[in-house]
Every structure is written in C-alpha cells, then in structure tokens.
Design a protein around this motif. Structure first.
Motif, mmCIF file in Angstrom:
data_model
loop_
_atom_site.group_PDB
_atom_site.id
_atom_site.type_symbol
_atom_site.label_atom_id
_atom_site.label_comp_id
_atom_site.label_asym_id
_atom_site.label_seq_id
_atom_site.Cartn_x
_atom_site.Cartn_y
_atom_site.Cartn_z
ATOM 1 N N ASN A 77 -0.466 -37.419 23.790
ATOM 2 C CA ASN A 77 0.493 -38.450 24.201
ATOM 3 C C ASN A 77 1.420 -37.913 25.280
ATOM 4 N N GLY A 78 0.865 -37.320 26.322
ATOM 5 C CA GLY A 78 1.666 -36.632 27.334
ATOM 6 C C GLY A 78 2.677 -37.506 28.047
ATOM 7 N N GLN A 79 2.412 -38.804 28.155
ATOM 8 C CA GLN A 79 3.319 -39.711 28.856
ATOM 9 C C GLN A 79 4.300 -40.412 27.916
ATOM 10 N N SER A 80 4.244 -40.052 26.650
ATOM 11 C CA SER A 80 5.133 -40.689 25.680
ATOM 12 C C SER A 80 6.566 -40.178 25.831
ATOM 13 N N VAL A 81 7.514 -41.081 25.741
ATOM 14 C CA VAL A 81 8.927 -40.702 25.797
ATOM 15 C C VAL A 81 9.354 -40.078 24.478
ATOM 16 N N ASN A 82 8.840 -40.596 23.371
ATOM 17 C CA ASN A 82 9.278 -40.164 22.043
ATOM 18 C C ASN A 82 8.477 -39.002 21.465
ATOM 19 N N CYS A 83 7.235 -38.816 21.944
ATOM 20 C CA CYS A 83 6.394 -37.794 21.329
ATOM 21 C C CYS A 83 5.402 -37.220 22.341
ATOM 22 N N PRO A 84 5.885 -36.464 23.329
ATOM 23 C CA PRO A 84 4.975 -35.910 24.332
ATOM 24 C C PRO A 84 4.292 -34.611 23.900
ATOM 25 N N LYS A 85 4.697 -34.068 22.755
ATOM 26 C CA LYS A 85 4.214 -32.742 22.362
ATOM 27 C C LYS A 85 2.787 -32.771 21.826
ATOM 28 N N LYS A 86 2.186 -31.574 21.835
ATOM 29 C CA LYS A 86 0.896 -31.380 21.189
ATOM 30 C C LYS A 86 1.142 -30.775 19.810
ATOM 31 N N VAL A 87 0.156 -30.912 18.937
ATOM 32 C CA VAL A 87 0.233 -30.305 17.611
ATOM 33 C C VAL A 87 -0.868 -29.265 17.500
ATOM 34 N N PRO A 88 -0.754 -28.327 16.565
ATOM 35 C CA PRO A 88 -1.797 -27.314 16.394
ATOM 36 C C PRO A 88 -3.149 -27.942 16.077
ATOM 37 N N ARG A 89 -4.208 -27.247 16.459
ATOM 38 C CA ARG A 89 -5.553 -27.773 16.278
ATOM 39 C C ARG A 89 -5.840 -28.134 14.830
ATOM 40 N N GLU A 90 -5.451 -27.270 13.909
ATOM 41 C CA GLU A 90 -5.720 -27.525 12.496
ATOM 42 C C GLU A 90 -5.008 -28.784 12.018
ATOM 43 N N GLN A 91 -3.788 -28.991 12.485
ATOM 44 C CA GLN A 91 -3.045 -30.189 12.099
ATOM 45 C C GLN A 91 -3.687 -31.438 12.675
ATOM 46 N N ALA A 92 -4.097 -31.374 13.942
ATOM 47 C CA ALA A 92 -4.746 -32.527 14.573
ATOM 48 C C ALA A 92 -6.032 -32.887 13.848
ATOM 49 N N LEU A 93 -6.854 -31.891 13.515
ATOM 50 C CA LEU A 93 -8.114 -32.156 12.821
ATOM 51 C C LEU A 93 -7.872 -32.768 11.446
ATOM 52 N N ALA A 94 -6.853 -32.289 10.757
ATOM 53 C CA ALA A 94 -6.545 -32.831 9.433
ATOM 54 C C ALA A 94 -6.092 -34.284 9.534
ATOM 55 N N MET A 95 -5.280 -34.600 10.538
ATOM 56 C CA MET A 95 -4.818 -35.973 10.723
ATOM 57 C C MET A 95 -5.988 -36.895 11.056
ATOM 58 N N ILE A 96 -6.859 -36.418 11.923
ATOM 59 C CA ILE A 96 -8.023 -37.222 12.310
ATOM 60 C C ILE A 96 -8.897 -37.516 11.096
ATOM 61 N N GLN A 97 -9.097 -36.508 10.266
ATOM 62 C CA GLN A 97 -9.945 -36.684 9.085
ATOM 63 C C GLN A 97 -9.383 -37.755 8.159
ATOM 64 N N VAL A 98 -8.075 -37.745 7.954
ATOM 65 C CA VAL A 98 -7.437 -38.747 7.095
ATOM 66 C C VAL A 98 -7.650 -40.150 7.653
ATOM 67 N N MET A 99 -7.406 -40.308 8.934
ATOM 68 C CA MET A 99 -7.501 -41.641 9.524
ATOM 69 C C MET A 99 -8.941 -42.145 9.584
ATOM 70 N N LEU A 100 -9.881 -41.263 9.864
ATOM 71 C CA LEU A 100 -11.286 -41.665 9.852
ATOM 72 C C LEU A 100 -11.693 -42.161 8.466
ATOM 73 N N ARG A 101 -11.279 -41.423 7.456
ATOM 74 C CA ARG A 101 -11.632 -41.793 6.077
ATOM 75 C C ARG A 101 -11.041 -43.147 5.700
ATOM 76 N N GLU A 102 -9.782 -43.373 6.042
ATOM 77 C CA GLU A 102 -9.114 -44.604 5.668
ATOM 78 C C GLU A 102 -9.637 -45.807 6.469
ATOM 79 N N MET A 103 -9.930 -45.594 7.726
ATOM 80 C CA MET A 103 -10.477 -46.689 8.547
ATOM 81 C C MET A 103 -11.866 -47.083 8.055
ATOM 82 N N GLU A 104 -12.649 -46.107 7.635
ATOM 83 C CA GLU A 104 -13.978 -46.412 7.103
ATOM 84 C C GLU A 104 -13.867 -47.173 5.785
#
Length: 299
Positions: free
Chosen positions: A160-187
């Motif tokens: 979200n590099g252009q975001s005013v409220n949240c331009p930061k990156k998160v660690p790879r492990e955190q990003a992968l964990a978040m993605i896994q949660v959302m994929l599971r719930e969307m499915e």
C-alpha cells in the motif's frame, strides 16, 4: 424576394463538385480514423472494438489469446454492461472491499448489472496491511453476496505504498499468515478457491514459492509474465492499465485468461484451473465438470 434560379448545367456542375469534395473528405476522414485506430488498438481479429491508448509491444501476445476481460471499480464511473458484454468481454473482476471498513461505492451496482448483462464476474478484496486479517475477511463476507454463479473471489495483495494511513510493509511471515487467513475465509464464504492477484514487487518479496495450489492473476504491462515472475504459473494476466473497451469511459485494466475457449468453460464450470482439476477435485476444491463439454484440459 424570390431566390434566383440556377441554370440546369450550372446546378449539375455544382452538385458534382460538391459530391467530389464530400467523397474526398470522407476518404480522408476514413484514413485518419484508421490511423487513429491503429494507434490505440493493437491488431486483433478477436476483439476489434477494443484497444489500448498506450500499447506496449512486450505484451502483444496477450491480444492473440481468446479469452479477454476487465477489472472494474468506482474509478470507471458508470459502466454500460450491455455494451461491455457485446464487445466480447468474457469476464469481469469487480472491486468489492478494501481493508476492514471500505466498500467500493459502485460495487453492488456493478455486481448486479454485470449479472443481468450475462458477463461472468467475481468480487475482489484489496488487502490493507494495517488491519487484522480476520476483520478484513469479515468485512468481505458482510458485503459480498453468496452467488453460486459467480467466478471465484480474488484476494488483491500488493504493498500500500500510496496509502496515507498505511504505507508501510510488514514482515514476510506476517504477510503470508494474513493472506492464509483471508484465503481460507473467502473460500468458506463463496465455496470457491480464491484467485491471488499480485504485482511484480510483492510477488518477488513475499509470494515466490508460496500458494502453488491457488490460481494466480498477475500484473505485467511491459513484458510477458515469464520474463517478470520466477517460475510462477499464471491463470490470468493483467497486461495493460490503459485499455479501451465499449461500455467504459476512459482507461480500464484489460486482462486475459491463459487458455482456450474450452479451458475457459472448464474453469467457469469447476471454479478451478483445469490444469489442477484432477489433483484438487479429490480434495473437494473443484466442482464436477461436464465430460461432454470439457473433453481435455489440453484443448
């Protein structure tokens, strides 16, 4: 005062001159229009009414693939879905939600209008890295209808590099964990395995070697996917952000599906990439396919 009458010969000569001038003007206009069309529309016999205001030679192969679609959000304004469908649009991914509190203002209008026009569509969620994954998944489920006829949902993961409220990156492990949660719930919500959308940078930093059982939709607007993504097999390819399509005013993202018309029918019917069907179907991740309509994954 009565108008002055012209002699028959003068009238005929004047009419002929007018006709010649009109014909010349029409020819010049046709040539000019043709040149303009060439400038914005790469050669394609499949979708002659579609174009690109900034075509790139590096993605020319995309125009030769048989299944094309778009992705739509509020930034496209009012969409004429009937015209979009008549132009040969085979699919549309429509922005639904972002983070844990933003709903695209045009989502529901686009969602139902696309269905009415007979354009297969799926909803996508744009991940906001400063919001808990569970909250984002709950927001998606609250706002996206459960439609068995819809395409699989899409999880849009990029920084979200252009975001005013949240331009930061998160660690790879955190990003992968978040993605896994959302994929599971969307499915769980849609009954379909989600598609992962990403760009070159995020894929290289986070996704290389991950989520190989999921279909990928990748962005590459200046080169073919294999030149920008390391060993990533793709199902959808976003090849331009400056496309032009009947029914949409101004620029729109254009996308293509990797395979044939038969493979596309298989994808729509099974909600799985046909190349994965035999492996994922026993796991309950794909729907049945009609063997009459879907003779082979290679066709």
């Amino acid at each position: 005062m009565k108008p002055r009458r012209r002699s028959p010969s003068r009238s005929k000569s004047s009419g002929l001159t007018t006709f010649v001038r009109a014909a010349r003007f029409g020819a010049l206009a046709a040539i000019a229009f043709g040149l303009a069309s060439c400038a914005i529309a790469p050669s394609s016999s499949r979708y002659p009414t579609k174009g690109d205001v900034r075509p790139h030679q590096g993605v020319a192969r995309a125009h030769q693939l048989p299944i094309h679609g778009v992705d739509i959000s509020k930034w496209q304004g009012d969409v004429d879905w009937a015209s979009l469908g008549q132009a040969g649009t085979k699919f549309a991914f429509i922005k639904a939600t972002e983070g844990d509190d933003h709903l695209d203002s045009k989502f529901h209008e686009n969602w139902w209008a696309a269905k009415k026009a007979g354009v297969p569509r799926g909803a996508y969620h744009f991940v906001f890295w400063c919001s808990p994954a569970q909250d984002q998944a709950a927001w998606f489920k609250k706002n996206v209808p459960q439609d068995p006829d819809a395409l699989p949902p899409v999880l849009d993961v990029e920084w979200n590099g252009q975001s005013v409220n949240c331009p930061k990156k998160v660690p790879r492990e955190q990003a992968l964990a978040m993605i896994q949660v959302m994929l599971r719930e969307m499915e769980a919500h849609t009954g379909k395995r989600p598609i992962i959308y990403t760009d070159i940078t995020f894929h290289k930093e986070i996704l290389e070697g991950e989520f190989n059982d999921y279909p990928f939709w990748i962005r590459s607007t200046a080169a073919e996917p294999h030149e920008r993504y390391s060993d990533r097999r793709w199902t959808f390819w976003q090849f331009t952000t400056t496309g032009r399509v009947p029914g949409v005013k101004g620029d729109v993202d254009r996308n293509t599906f990797y395979g044939t018309e038969n493979q596309w029918r298989m994808f729509v019917q099974s909600a799985c990439d046909p190349r994965d069907h035999s492996r994922l179907k026993p796991l309950g991740l794909c729907r049945d396919m009609d063997p009459v309509q879907t003779a082979s994954v290679s066709e």
